[in-house]
Design an enzyme around this catalytic site. Structure first.
Site, PDB file in Angstrom:
ATOM      1  N   HIS A 167       0.859  -1.191   0.000  1.00 34.86           N
ATOM      2  CA  HIS A 167       0.000   0.000   0.000  1.00 34.86           C
ATOM      3  C   HIS A 167       0.896   1.242   0.000  1.00 34.86           C
ATOM      4  CE1 HIS A 167      -3.074   2.905   1.431  1.00 34.86           C
ATOM      5  NE2 HIS A 167      -3.836   2.163   0.636  1.00 34.86           N
TER       6      HIS A 167
ATOM      7  N   ASP B 194      -9.838  -2.203   0.334  1.00 36.02           N
ATOM      8  CA  ASP B 194      -9.035  -1.144  -0.277  1.00 36.02           C
ATOM      9  C   ASP B 194      -9.121  -1.214  -1.796  1.00 36.02           C
ATOM     10  OD1 ASP B 194      -6.856   0.959   0.570  1.00 36.02           O
ATOM     11  OD2 ASP B 194      -6.058  -0.059  -1.195  1.00 36.02           O
TER      12      ASP B 194
END
Length: 1595
Positions: A829, A985
């Protein structure tokens, strides 16, 4: 030494309230490991769903053990269990626990801690101190010693999984050494805290499916379990029952192990067992069965069992039986040793070895299981009576082993006896008594069992308030249970007199051996009198007892024997004593004052009969009493008094004092202190016979709570006693005239005495049982029941702190992305070059915390988030944890996630249930119908994440979950791998991808998120290669997205400033055609031209100077030399050396002086611009790129020869280091390594290794098989050039390259350097010409593939070592129908190594080069070559591509991958540096903006598009800006503190947002002022007229 035996046992085990239930479960193969939520939700924290659990641990008989309610609530349930189970174990041994009080009995308890202590002591405000005394581990033993008042050692022992067996070993040795004479040994384990199980799981010790598959190939760990077991150890002489004899016991520890502290040591286990057997003098073949530790772990089972084989199976024997109770019930860790012992004892008692579970395929690491040496007991197997061994090992290395010998007293068959037996019971409740009565009746033929029961029936009523009795061995259903009214009641015996005799009295009691023997002893005592009591009783007729002597002797004998049996243990007229005195006629006198209104009278028969008749007539109750015709207790007896006195004195020659408990009814109480009353003398008994009986007066001494037993053959006085005594007295007879079975009546009455709380030694009535009892005598402990009417606190999973740190209301999660951490996936991420904690990660943390607080499993708990705000991002470092603290506020449903004290995320979270859940399901159902209607996906993962990367989302593989979506980002497919953080996400990627423009946006607000994980799992789909995916549909109008069981509504993502980084500036290159052979290189450099001319001028001076010494110096190219400007500064390098020589005053020895100067100044040659010209230009790079292009590996080995003077390493590495995937192995060599010492640090930093090599000699060692050999020989002339070149070629692999940089003969520069470095007039060693070099290349089997020659005579040769010729295959690929593709596939599928030449000769814009680069990466790609004709001039010829042409033969011989022909030259396309400055221009139209938002140093004037303004809207006009304001908003925007999307309108994608107000002139010249939404900091603005005002003239 006296044997030490196991004399009692009790336990609670999984799904087994007692050992009887445990045995039934074992025997029937019941898996006692279950999946339920008795302790915590199955599967919580990823734990195995199954474990072994006790049925109910909330019950405890606190009052019995004297535990205050406050203490009971905070007492460790382990201790509550131990108290009850220990009492059961003592009773199981037939021992009344009261008998142990004050003895030296010891207590040893194996336990590994108190989880309850943590739960009971969390809140300091609520602590009372009870949790300390209730949970401190020492109390597990000390509390038992306290309750039983035991004075021996009292220890809690923790050796992990071997604790309880080590405790047994300690107790055994303590008894052996005389520290105590008996011991209670316990083991206990409860699973209260799930975190403990999580730790075992993280260590890899737990079985995933929750089963101990002991000895099986599928064993993958153990299953945790609960247990509480206590055994009673005594010396053999003290034991009433013996389950087994402990032959020996011992323990040791593994010590240090290289594999780690938890790795078991089979060697130390064997050492312990071998020592115990040797010490005991036992042979291993005597062992019949081994109860193994057997947890079912991959490492533990082979270590243990192979050790067992080494000890017990090294001789001829029957297969050794082996088992592990953990397969049946799981592993109760510290209690496992005693749980195993319980199984062994039960098997020995029942004569069957209990079977194992989960054994299907023998563990291949235990060969003995397959060859029959060992036999795992898988079905009930008869016990043969051999020795038994038990193993128990702690996971820290503490080992214990116990050897047992079974009870050798054989099993006793059920008895058949015609005599009924009294069994007395006591218990805590009526049910407890009834259960024991039931068991005694069921086992009525087992007198040992009944005897043990009676032995433990005398517990005081204060502890056991309920008592009962039953008669076994009779068809009559006689049993009674009642609560004891009070304790300590006195027992009074009433010995009735004449009148209770009757035919048959005592007859049935003669069946009692004890009674019969007593009567026979009476016979013996009376043998001189001619009387025989046994005959009187057994042969009596109706008149036998009419004889006074017979009646008197019979009554006396029975009364004495009844009282002795209990050992512990007249006709009436209803008138008052005074009334009777007045109404008695002459000759009749009151004889016995029975009660207040009952009197016995005595006198002549006729007179008494007449008086009785008169009384009946008068309505007064009267009844005749049989007195054998004798008027006892009247003056009529006075005549025989002297004779009786004389006879009695012979019987009682020495009177003894009467006991105070002997209440006299013949002497008034006022005379009790007289001599007559104080002694049991002849006179006393004569007085009794001739005087009235003061019975009523005597009864007044009986207390109101007394138990009164009438001792007589018939209960004659019952009515009188009931009327006289208080109702609180219990009045019991022992015999009754004409009862059908006086023995049963007697035993029943004895039982009733027991009911009153008075202990009756019932076993004394029957033949004594020989202790210890035989094998198979039923256990008592399973039938001991407690008063479990009240529940006590048991810690639940949610009672323990849910976070790793912090207060009880917060959970702390340490996020660590280091490679060994489970959170390492978060490195994917990456946003704008930094790893940020995902916004969805915060939601998952809140979800997990909520599930934990509710005691639910996150993966099964629907949840809804609302009004989520992301306040700030959390940057994750590469190393070290970042603590994130989650706080829940249940009342408001709010949550907060903070890091380092700063709020990161807030919102609401709650359980999704009821109608809300139903509505959500309905919405998802509607969504499913839309999935098929969505437009077809057109973008794949690579396209999506390349686009996101351009926006600043540098997602790694773990976060690249969007597999495909359509161009509108309204539908697609998202990867599901079980990770909720990455999945959620990824859904946000879809929403962000749909945003226009390439701005970086980060989530800041989410209106709601709905998640149903159960429904989610049901809807998972399949993608390519069995990858699990979900269809996702987004509605941009509603700002909503749905996928599987997830719906996200109202995501707001704010534009974030890009970092002013650390970004590596882009490498700007141009892709252009470069010929392989180039001349006149560097000719465009004015600097080098000027430098060369200056050198030529100096050379002319040098030539003139040496000519004075008779030396003619021939240097070509000086004809064009011009005089250099005087002001030209002297530079380093060749120019410097020449200038030094020209300044030198030669003294005659020309050569020597020249050599000295050149030697001194030679270092300057390495800095010379001409000698380094080609090496510092793109020419060297293109040659290196050619070599690299013709490699198939990403590893490149380079050897540099003569590196001390050549020093190519820095230049070569700097060019090749721009290749991202290339791994270089660079070796710098020189004949003298010291010449490289000055550069040693630089070489080490660059990763260059050093080696010594003189290229005049062949290479050896690691100096061969190079991909590229480089040599710079421009600063000196090589000696034996041909030999050196041959050795350079030998250092390369076949197809490898040799790169040479040198100077050419016949050129100004080459001849000058040749003279200076070798001032020998004969010039034996000189630089070579181009032709000479080409000749040497050919001789050395090198093909010249590229040559770069400068305008001043330096040259780079790139040669390739020849490879064996292989017939090429040519394949034209010009046709656009692409049929040649199939041909290419067939050629490459052929296993031959023929090179494949793709030719593209008729299409100048063919993509053959890109295709070849791709094909080279495929299998067989090393065979691919290409010829590409790319003429720019239409008139240029096309070279022949047939192998018959000489030109093509040369091309094939060079064997280069890329062969591009352009306008008469062969070459290839290369990436060359692009030198480009930022364009600037003069303009009237410009605005001010930051190039990087947040970086004020990037403020620039930028050309405005208003220079192309066209007046299409009459309401908008251009104005020239004279003054522009600077607002706070502009500062916030420029510094990046205010997001562009905070401005109303769609400004986020605009390049400029600075400036709101201005003043200036419009195009007509008017002075105006105006307002703008943005772009006010400019030279020219376009403004709406309604926001434009004329400036007043006076301003």
């Amino acid at each position: 030494m006296e044997d030490i035996v196991i004399a009692g046992i009790a336990g609670r085990l999984p799904e087994s309230e007692n050992l009887q239930e445990f045995w039934e479960n074992l025997l029937n193969g019941v898996d006692m490991v279950t999946e339920d939520d008795r302790r915590w939700k199955p599967g919580i924290y990823g734990l195995p769903k199954r474990n072994g659990k006790l049925k109910d641990i909330s019950k405890f008989d606190a009052s019995f053990f004297g535990v205050h309610p406050k203490q009971a609530h905070t007492m460790d349930p382990q201790l509550r269990l131990l108290l009850e189970v220990s009492y059961e174990a003592i009773l199981d041994g037939g021992i009344n626990p009261a008998t142990l009080r004050g003895t030296d009995t010891g207590v040893w308890v194996g336990a590994s801690g108190s989880e309850a202590a943590e739960a009971f002591s969390q809140d300091p405000e609520e602590l009372l101190g009870y949790s300390m005394t209730g949970c401190q581990r020492a109390m597990l033993a000390n509390r038992l010693s306290y309750f039983y008042d035991l004075k021996g050692p009292s220890l809690a022992i923790d050796t992990a999984c071997s604790s309880s067996l080590v405790a047994l070993e300690n107790a055994y040795k303590a008894i052996c050494h005389g520290q105590c004479s008996a011991a209670l040994v316990g083991g206990v384990n409860l699973l209260l805290k799930p975190n403990t199980s999580v730790q075992f799981m993280k260590l890899g010790l737990l079985s995933s499916d929750g089963a101990c598959k002991a000895f099986d190939a599928s064993g993958d760990g153990y299953c945790r379990s609960e247990a509480a077991v206590v055994v009673l150890l005594t010396k053999r002489s003290m034991a009433k029952r013996i389950y087994a004899t402990i032959v020996n016991a011992g323990s040791n520890t593994d010590g240090f192990k290289e594999q780690g502290v938890t790795f078991p040591s089979g060697e130390m286990q064997q050492q312990l067992v071998r020592a115990l057997y040797k010490e005991s003098g036992l042979r291993p073949e005597e062992v019949e069965y081994i109860e193994a530790h057997g947890t079912g772990t991959k490492v533990g089972d082979p270590q243990e069992v192979n050790g067992i084989v080494n000890i017990f199976c090294q001789c001829e024997r029957e297969p050794l039986l082996i088992g592990s109770t953990k397969s049946n019930m799981g592993h109760p860790e510290p209690a496992s040793g005693l749980a195993a012992l319980a199984k062994v004892i039960l098997s020995l008692e029942h004569g069957l070895w209990a079977p194992n579970l989960h054994f299907n395929t023998p563990n291949p690491d235990i060969p003995a299981l397959q060859d029959g040496i060992l036999e795992v007991v898988c079905k009930p197997t008869p016990v043969k009576g051999g020795l038994v061994s038990i193993n128990s090992f702690g996971f820290g290395g503490a080992n214990a082993h116990v050897i047992l010998r079974p009870n050798e007293k054989k099993r006793q068959p059920p008895e058949t006896c015609g005599v009924p037996r009294l069994v007395q019971i006591c218990g805590r409740t009526q049910e407890a008594v009834e259960i024991l009565i039931q068991e005694s009746r069921k086992n009525g033929g087992c007198s040992p069992f009944l005897s043990l029961l009676s032995d433990i029936s005398a517990v005081p009523a204060s502890s056991m308030p309920y008592r009962g009795y039953t008669l076994v061995g009779t068809e009559s259903d006689i049993q009674e249970v009642q609560q004891v009214q009070a304790s300590g009641r006195p027992l009074w015996y009433i010995c009735s007199g004449m009148g209770t005799q009757w035919k048959g009295m005592g007859l049935s009691l003669m069946k009692l051996d004890l009674f019969r023997q007593s009567i026979l002893r009476s016979d013996q005592a009376l043998k001189n009198t001619g009387l025989k009591v046994s005959d009187l009783l057994l042969q009596a007729d109706e008149n036998t007892f009419d004889e006074t002597v017979h009646a008197f002797v019979g009554l006396a004998a029975i009364q004495v024997r009844l009282k002795w049996l209990l050992e512990g243990v007249m006709d009436s007229i209803r008138l008052t004593w005074e009334e009777c005195k007045q109404r008695c006629p002459p000759k009749v006198v009151p004889a016995c004052h029975n009660s207040e209104d009952t009197v016995t009278v005595s006198g002549p028969l006729d007179a008494v009969s007449e008086f009785v008749a008169q009384l009946k007539k008068d309505g007064v109750f009267a009844k005749e009493v049989r007195s054998a015709g004798v008027a006892f207790h009247s003056y009529y007896m006075a005549s025989i008094a002297p004779v009786l006195l004389s006879a009695l004195k012979k019987v009682i020659p020495h009177p003894k004092p009467r006991s105070a408990r002997w209440i006299s009814t013949s002497i008034p109480e006022s005379q009790w202190q007289s001599d007559l009353a104080r002694y049991s003398s002849a006179e006393y008994h004569v007085n009794n016979l001739v005087n009235p009986v003061l019975f009523h007066e005597g009864l007044k001494h009986i207390p109101e709570n007394a138990v009164v037993v009438e001792i007589a053959p018939h209960a004659l006085l019952q009515a009188i006693l009931r009327r006289t005594l208080k109702p609180t007295c219990t009045i019991l007879p022992l015999m009754k005239r004409d009862h059908k079975n006086n023995l049963e009546f007697f035993l029943t009455q004895a039982g009733k005495i027991h009911l009153t709380g008075i202990n009756v030694l019932g076993n004394n009535l029957f033949p004594p049982v020989q202790y210890p009892v035989p094998v198979g005598t039923p256990l008592i402990s399973p039938y001991i029941k407690w008063d479990h009417s009240q529940e006590w606190d048991v810690p639940k999973a949610e009672d323990f702190p849910s976070g790793s740190k912090g207060s009880a209301s917060a959970s702390v999660y340490n996020i660590d992305v280091s490679p060994e951490s489970p959170d390492h996936y978060l490195v994917g991420h990456c946003i704008d070059g930094r790893v940020l904690y995902p916004a969805t990660g915060y939601l998952v943390l809140a979800w997990r915390t909520l599930a934990r607080s509710l005691g639910m499993v996150m993966e099964q708990m629907p949840v809804v988030f609302e009004d989520v705000t992301i306040h700030q991002a959390t940057i994750l470092p590469k190393k070290g944890p970042v603590p994130l603290e989650v706080r829940l506020m249940p009342a408001s449903r709010c949550f907060e996630v903070s890091g380092n004290g700063n709020l990161a995320v807030s919102g609401k979270v709650s359980l999704l249930e009821g109608m809300a859940l139903k509505d959500f399901h309905n919405q998802l159902a509607a969504f499913q119908s839309k999935v098929g209607m969505s437009s077809k996906s057109s973008l794949l993962k690579e396209d999506i994440y390349q686009e996101l990367h351009l926006c600043g989302y540098n997602y790694g593989p773990t976060f690249q979950g969007v597999l495909e979506c359509n161009s509108e980002a309204t539908s697609g497919k998202v990867l599901w791998n079980g990770n909720w953080v990455t999945f959620l996400d990824t859904l946000l990627h879809i929403i962000v991808f749909s945003e226009t423009g390439r701005s970086l946006r980060l989530p800041t607000r989410i209106r709601s998120v709905y998640i149903d994980p159960v429904l989610h799992q049901e809807q998972v789909g399949q993608y390519q290669d069995n990858v699990e995916v979900f269809d996702v549909v987004a509605d941009n109008c509603l700002n909503s997205l749905k996928a599987g069981g997830v719906q996200i509504n109202g995501l707001h993502a704010s534009v974030a400033p890009r970092r002013q980084q650390e970004r590596i500036p882009p490498t700007l290159e141009k892709f252009c055609f470069v010929p392989y052979t180039e001349s006149n290189c560097l000719s465009s450099s004015a600097h080098l031209h000027a430098y060369l001319e200056h050198c030529k001028d100096l050379i002319v001076n040098l030539k003139a100077k040496v000519a004075e010494h008779g030396v003619k110096l021939v240097i070509p190219g000086l004809e064009t030399a011009v005089s250099a400007a005087e002001s030209s500064p002297t530079q380093k390098g060749l120019q410097h050396i020449l200038a030094e020589i020209c300044r030198l005053e030669l003294n005659g020895n020309l050569l020597s002086e020249l050599e000295q100067i050149v030697t001194r100044e030679r270092m300057h040659l390495q800095d010379d611009p001409l000698l380094n010209g080609l090496l510092e230009s793109v020419e060297l790079k293109t040659c290196l790129d050619v070599a690299l292009e013709n490699m198939t590996s990403h590893r490149m080995k380079i050897i540099e020869a003569l590196a001390g003077s050549g020093q190519l390493f820095s230049r070569v590495k700097s060019f090749l280091n721009t290749q991202p995937l290339l791994q270089l192995d660079y070796v710098a060599t020189d004949p003298i390594l010291e010449t490289l010492s000055a550069k040693e640090k630089e070489l080490q930093d660059a990763g260059v290794s050093l080696s010594q090599w003189d290229p005049s000699s062949p290479p050896s060692g690691n100096l061969t098989n190079a991909d590229l050999v480089v040599c710079n020989c421009s600063t000196s002339v090589l000696g034996n050039t041909a030999e050196i070149l041959s050795n350079l070629a030998a250092a390369t692999k076949e197809g490898g390259f040799v790169l040479l940089h040198t100077l050419l003969k016949g050129q100004t520069l080459g001849e000058t350097v040749s003279f200076l470095t070798n001032p020998d007039l004969q010039q034996k060693h000189r630089f070579l010409s181009e032709a000479e070099w080409e000749n040497l290349f050919s001789k050395a089997s090198l093909n010249l593939v590229a040559m770069k020659k400068s305008f001043f005579g330096s040259v780079i040769f790139l040669c390739r070592r020849q490879v064996p010729n292989k017939t090429p295959v040519f394949l034209p690929i010009d046709e656009t129908h692409f049929k040649w593709v199939e041909s290419l596939k067939e050629i490459l599928a052929d296993s031959s190594e023929q090179p494949v030449w793709l030719t593209a000769t008729s299409c100048g814009n063919s993509g053959v080069l890109g295709m070849v680069n791709c094909l080279r990466l495929e299998a067989e790609g090393h065979r691919i070559r290409c010829v590409f004709v790319s003429n720019l001039n239409p008139s240029s010829a096309v070279p022949p591509t047939s192998l018959s042409s000489l030109e093509m033969q040369k091309i094939v011989q060079r064997d280069l991958v890329m062969n591009v022909y352009r306008d008469g030259k062969w070459g290839s396309f290369r990436h060359l540096p692009l030198q480009q400055g930022q364009a600037q221009e003069l303009t009237e139209y410009a605005y001010v903006n930051v190039l990087t938002r947040g970086d004020l140093s990037s403020l620039r004037w930028i050309v405005s598009p208003l220079r192309h303004f066209r007046a299409t809207n009459p309401d908008v006009q251009l104005c020239k800006v004279y003054y522009a304001s600077l607002n706070f908003r502009d500062i916030m925007l420029a510094t990046g503190k205010l997001s562009p999307d905070a401005i109303p309108g769609n400004w986020a994608l605009q390049q400029c947002m600075l400036g709101m107000e201005f003043s200036g002139r419009d195009l007509s010249g008017r002075r105006v002022m105006g307002l703008l939404p943005a772009k006010g900091l400019a030279t020219v603005v376009d403004c709406e007229k309604k926001f434009l005002w004329e400036v007043p003239k006076n301003w």
